[in-house]
Motif scaffolding. Sequence first.
Motif, short mmCIF file in Angstrom:
data_model
loop_
_atom_site.label_atom_id
_atom_site.label_comp_id
_atom_site.label_asym_id
_atom_site.label_seq_id
_atom_site.Cartn_x
_atom_site.Cartn_y
_atom_site.Cartn_z
N PRO A 11 0.82 -1.27 -0.14
CA PRO A 11 -0.10 0.02 0.06
C PRO A 11 0.72 1.25 0.18
O PRO A 11 1.87 1.35 0.64
N ASP A 14 1.12 6.42 2.73
CA ASP A 14 0.20 7.58 3.23
C ASP A 14 -1.30 6.99 3.40
O ASP A 14 -1.95 7.20 2.25
N ASP A 15 -1.52 6.79 4.45
CA ASP A 15 -3.10 6.30 4.80
C ASP A 15 -4.22 7.28 4.34
O ASP A 15 -4.98 6.96 3.75
N SER A 18 -4.29 7.63 0.56
CA SER A 18 -5.23 6.48 0.15
C SER A 18 -6.61 6.38 0.23
O SER A 18 -7.48 6.10 -0.47
N ALA A 19 -7.04 6.94 1.63
CA ALA A 19 -8.33 7.06 1.80
C ALA A 19 -9.10 8.05 1.05
O ALA A 19 -10.39 7.89 0.65
N ARG A 97 -6.70 -1.48 -5.10
CA ARG A 97 -6.14 -0.47 -4.74
C ARG A 97 -5.96 0.40 -6.05
O ARG A 97 -5.38 -0.18 -6.81
#
Length: 225
Positions: A11, A14-15, A18-19, A97
């Motif tokens: 992934p 950088d969460d 991504s969100a 993703r």
Amino acid sequence: MERFSRYEFAPWPDDALSAAVNALARPMVTRLEQRWTDSPALTVELSDMDAPEDGRPVVRLEWDSFQGQIFALEVFDEFYSGPYAHAYAWRPGTERRFLHEVVNFPNPWIEEILDDNPAVGAFPPYGPPVASRPEPLSDNPSWPEPTGRYYRPEDQVSGGLDVVISWPDGEEPDLDTLQAQAREMREQWEAELRSRPRYRHLFIASDSGMVEVLCAGLPTWTRVE
């Protein structure tokens, strides 16, 4: 195809980004701009193509020309995304993703770049190398050993650090205290450099096109309404 078959997709690191992208119903790359001498060095925009055109949200990614320096960039139409699809998207059980990081080392793209440019011989082309071809390494005994994806504890961190320390007016600075503060700041700076990869290999997938970036750091981003 051979290069992509070796990729280990992880992934995007950088969460929050991504969100934001995953919140788009159908994110597609709608703009890409690269600058050679100015910042941002690279701009990539992803738009929600299922949203009404007059209110379509956009996620804009920007790499600056220093911390996010672009070493290599490939962009290709979705119809030529077979290598990515075989390596990731079409495999059973893979998570859906749009944003990826390639984390395996040795890095197949870096190896390809070095093989295609034997006169350069090292990546990056300045400072302690991450990777090197054997021939230039043996021909240049002054070169440090390649570090790999991360600095090792014994590796010397290159680059300078400007340390700015201030004190209240009228107070006499204590030299030992100033030197200790400067030393602490440099140690923190080196620890930060050692904690993150020496480069980023990032991949953006969408129904309009694919963007593959080999860069020094992560982009900043914003959601544009």
